[in-house]
Scaffold this motif. Structure first.
Motif, mmCIF file in Angstrom:
data_model
loop_
_atom_site.group_PDB
_atom_site.id
_atom_site.type_symbol
_atom_site.label_atom_id
_atom_site.label_comp_id
_atom_site.label_asym_id
_atom_site.label_seq_id
_atom_site.Cartn_x
_atom_site.Cartn_y
_atom_site.Cartn_z
ATOM 1 N N GLY A 9 0.889 -1.136 -0.028
ATOM 2 C CA GLY A 9 0.018 -0.009 -0.181
ATOM 3 C C GLY A 9 0.840 1.145 -0.094
ATOM 4 N N LEU A 10 0.186 2.341 0.114
ATOM 5 C CA LEU A 10 0.678 3.793 -0.152
ATOM 6 C C LEU A 10 1.743 4.033 0.824
ATOM 7 C CD1 LEU A 10 -2.459 5.571 -0.934
ATOM 8 C CD2 LEU A 10 -0.508 5.558 -2.401
ATOM 9 N N PHE A 11 1.526 3.587 2.003
ATOM 10 C CA PHE A 11 2.613 4.012 3.031
ATOM 11 C C PHE A 11 3.561 2.922 3.373
ATOM 12 C CE2 PHE A 11 -1.218 6.658 3.451
ATOM 13 C CZ PHE A 11 -0.471 7.733 3.842
ATOM 14 N N SER A 12 3.897 2.167 2.305
ATOM 15 C CA SER A 12 5.000 1.300 2.503
ATOM 16 C C SER A 12 6.435 1.844 1.637
ATOM 17 C CB SER A 12 4.771 -0.055 1.876
ATOM 18 O OG SER A 12 4.485 0.125 0.434
ATOM 19 N N PRO A 13 7.493 1.465 2.446
ATOM 20 C CA PRO A 13 8.796 2.122 1.867
ATOM 21 C C PRO A 13 8.871 1.376 0.559
ATOM 22 C CG PRO A 13 9.086 0.871 3.744
ATOM 23 C CD PRO A 13 7.745 0.693 3.734
ATOM 24 N N VAL A 14 9.915 2.063 -0.278
ATOM 25 C CA VAL A 14 10.412 1.626 -1.622
ATOM 26 C C VAL A 14 11.899 1.622 -1.554
ATOM 27 C CG1 VAL A 14 10.102 1.872 -3.835
ATOM 28 C CG2 VAL A 14 8.416 3.238 -2.486
ATOM 29 N N GLN A 15 12.476 0.561 -1.718
ATOM 30 C CA GLN A 15 14.027 0.592 -1.817
ATOM 31 C C GLN A 15 14.323 0.441 -3.399
ATOM 32 O OE1 GLN A 15 16.488 -2.109 0.452
ATOM 33 N NE2 GLN A 15 17.846 -0.510 -0.568
ATOM 34 N N LEU A 16 15.102 1.630 -3.709
ATOM 35 C CA LEU A 16 15.667 1.711 -4.969
ATOM 36 C C LEU A 16 16.789 1.065 -5.366
ATOM 37 C CD1 LEU A 16 14.725 5.496 -5.357
ATOM 38 C CD2 LEU A 16 13.280 3.411 -5.967
ATOM 39 N N ARG A 17 17.079 0.874 -6.582
ATOM 40 C CA ARG A 17 18.264 0.262 -7.099
ATOM 41 C C ARG A 17 19.558 0.781 -6.352
ATOM 42 N NH1 ARG A 17 21.432 2.038 -9.611
ATOM 43 N NH2 ARG A 17 23.168 0.913 -10.473
ATOM 44 N N SER A 18 19.669 2.241 -6.293
ATOM 45 C CA SER A 18 20.909 2.811 -5.774
ATOM 46 C C SER A 18 20.995 2.553 -4.300
ATOM 47 C CB SER A 18 20.862 4.328 -5.999
ATOM 48 O OG SER A 18 19.793 4.848 -5.455
ATOM 49 N N ALA A 315 -5.192 6.264 -6.127
ATOM 50 C CA ALA A 315 -3.878 6.057 -5.847
ATOM 51 C C ALA A 315 -3.649 4.549 -5.482
ATOM 52 C CB ALA A 315 -3.234 6.953 -4.703
ATOM 53 N N GLU A 316 -4.544 3.953 -4.777
ATOM 54 C CA GLU A 316 -4.435 2.485 -4.377
ATOM 55 C C GLU A 316 -4.456 1.936 -5.715
ATOM 56 O OE1 GLU A 316 -3.297 1.132 -1.655
ATOM 57 O OE2 GLU A 316 -4.016 2.504 -0.079
ATOM 58 N N HIS A 317 -5.692 2.327 -6.665
ATOM 59 C CA HIS A 317 -5.573 1.535 -7.802
ATOM 60 C C HIS A 317 -4.498 1.718 -8.641
ATOM 61 C CE1 HIS A 317 -8.047 0.010 -10.980
ATOM 62 N NE2 HIS A 317 -7.903 0.993 -11.802
ATOM 63 N N VAL A 318 -3.801 2.588 -8.735
ATOM 64 C CA VAL A 318 -2.709 2.849 -9.626
ATOM 65 C C VAL A 318 -1.669 1.680 -8.956
ATOM 66 C CG1 VAL A 318 -0.703 4.364 -10.262
ATOM 67 C CG2 VAL A 318 -3.042 5.155 -10.163
ATOM 68 N N LEU A 319 -1.213 1.807 -7.552
ATOM 69 C CA LEU A 319 -0.437 1.028 -7.165
ATOM 70 C C LEU A 319 -0.785 -0.676 -7.641
ATOM 71 C CD1 LEU A 319 0.623 2.068 -3.696
ATOM 72 C CD2 LEU A 319 1.574 2.610 -5.673
ATOM 73 N N ALA A 320 -1.829 -0.962 -7.528
ATOM 74 C CA ALA A 320 -2.417 -2.258 -7.648
ATOM 75 C C ALA A 320 -2.030 -2.857 -9.293
ATOM 76 C CB ALA A 320 -4.102 -2.468 -7.441
#
Ligand SMILES: Cc1cc2nc3c(=O)[nH]c(=O)nc-3n(C[C@H](O)[C@H](O)[C@H](O)COP(=O)(O)O)c2cc1C
Length: 430
Positions: A9-18, A315-320
């Motif tokens: 969901g929206l409030f979870s972190p995102v780890q990027l490649r770098s 926004a949730e729909h986009v993440l899905a």
């Protein structure tokens, strides 16, 4: 740490490649503020605005486009970061955005041919094809086709700006290759008719972008994020399309790009504000979603989608649809604490008045003026006033631009600027 897919969901972190981590999946998209102070630098107004957005609950703030070339600005209030700019104002700006824990990226850009005819400086393009917006075309400068030396200088300029953004404390840069600006002009077969290695095949048309990414990656640290904003399509017949976008994303993956923001359109077909000239994009929530969802199915790079998102269920729909990050511009200008409100189950605090004018380019300008009006208010420590009438916002915007143009013209021709932009000074600063 979860990877850059949308599991939580929206409030979870995102780890990027770098290696950098975005605290959540909501980004404030780039919006040119037109707020440059003395010397085309960020001042207390940009700082106030980004301190406010930094406390919005968004995990990522992307600045409005910062210019890599002092003689080529998307607008007279544009901020310039080049080899001669002092870094302190940029450090203060970066820290204002980061104070509450958001990541702060600088969008870096060159307008190419998309400059107003009344602007001093240069109007460059891949070819000498001018912007065509019907009866408003005279507002744009007539471009000259860039020489190979000018192309190479431009690659260096992007790398210098990125390197100095990192020195100032930014966490990443987003290279603007969308919306009809220089890199998007090179990508477009309608605007780029070069017959050298910078035009023709998609690989050649993408060369300026890929060379800039390569040069940028070579001067920043491995953990510094490098993102690209790319059109999913230009929304013009015979223009850059979704297949091209798919292939360019593949090229960028090999070069260590962390995130691609998917957008669309240009001044000629303002799809980014829901008004493409070919009418395929309805003015609806998340209007690029179908294209982005198709790209996301096979994209080796996490995608961010911006355009028309105002509600958390959208926004949730986009993440899905496997999009990793959602971007918002207008919604965060109207409701600057919208992500925090979503956490509490609340929605937007207001909406802008609709602009249903038949003149699409003018309507697009008025819509942008309504948004910039909110940014100017927040920069002055006031609350947004979304009820502003589009005509009044447009007049206020024109006044602010006229004032900024006087300052910019004076600065560009000032003796001081001339003295500090010698090649020797440039080499010394690097
Ligand atoms: C006033 C204004 C300025 C903008 N400036 C930029 C910019 O500097 N760089 C950019 O990539 N997009 C820019 N955009 C486009 C936004 O990033 C975004 O793609 C667009 O507004 C659609 O998203 P939204 O519906 O959430 O506003 C701007 C939009 C507005 C309204």
């Amino acid at each position: 740490m979860p990877s850059a897919s949308a599991q939580d969901g929206l409030f979870s972190p995102v780890q990027l490649r770098s290696g950098s981590v975005l605290p959540n999946r909501i980004a404030k998209a780039a919006m040119e503020e037109g707020l440059a102070g003395q010397g085309q630098l960020p001042d207390e107004r940009s700082i106030a605005l980004y301190r406010r957005w930094g406390a919005s609950g968004a995990g990522l703030l992307i600045t409005g486009n910062v210019m890599v070339h002092a003689e080529a600005l998307t607008g007279p209030g544009g901020i310039v970061l080049d080899a001669d700019s002092p870094l302190e104002p940029f450090a203060a700006w970066a820290w204002a955005g980061k104070a509450a824990g958001a990541a702060m990226w600088m969008q870096i850009s060159h307008p190419g041919r998309q400059v107003q005819a009344n602007m001093p400086g240069v109007a460059w393009g891949p070819s000498d094809i001018a912007v065509d917006v019907g009866r408003h075309s005279k507002r744009f400068a007539k471009p000259v086709a860039m020489t190979v030396d000018q192309i190479r200088e431009t690659i260096d300029r992007f790398a210098i700006t990125a390197e100095r953004a990192e020195l100032a404390g930014f966490d990443g840069v987003e290279i603007h290759a969308a919306h009809g600006y220089l890199l998007s002009q090179f990508l477009s077969p309608l605007v780029n008719n070069r017959i050298d290695e910078w035009g023709g095949s998609l690989e050649n048309r993408a060369r300026l972008l890929t060379e800039i990414v390569r040069a940028t990656r070579s001067v920043v640290s491995p953990e510094f994020a490098v993102a690209v904003k790319l059109n999913s399509a230009d929304f013009q017949r015979g223009g850059f399309d979704a297949d091209d976008a798919h292939q360019v994303i593949g090229m960028l993956a090999a070069l260590g790009v962390d995130l691609v923001e998917v957008s669309g359109g240009s001044y000629e077909s303002p799809a980014m504000s829901g008004r493409p000239t070919d009418g395929r994009t309805a003015a609806r929530e998340a209007y690029f979603l179908e294209l982005a969802a198709n790209l996301a199915k096979s994209s080796p790079i996490p995608l961010m989608l911006t355009g028309g998102i105002t509600r958390s269920d959208t926004a949730e729909h986009v993440l899905a649809e496997k999009v990793a990050v959602i971007g918002m511009g207008t919604a965060l200008a109207v409701t600057p604490d919208l992500p925090n409100r979503w956490r509490e189950g609340l929605g937007a605090a207001g909406t802008l008045k609709p602009v249903n004018w038949s003149d699409k380019p003018l309507a697009s300008l008025a819509q942008m003026a309504q948004v910039r009006y909110q940014m100017r208010r927040m920069a002055a420590g006031k609350e947004p006033a979304p009820g502003i009438r589009p005509t009044l916002a447009l007049i206020a915007d024109q006044r602010a631009k006229a004032r900024a143009l006087r300052h910019y013209s004076r600065w560009l021709t000032s003796e001081q600027r001339e003295q500090t932009t010698t090649p020797t000074a440039r080499a010394a600063v690097r």
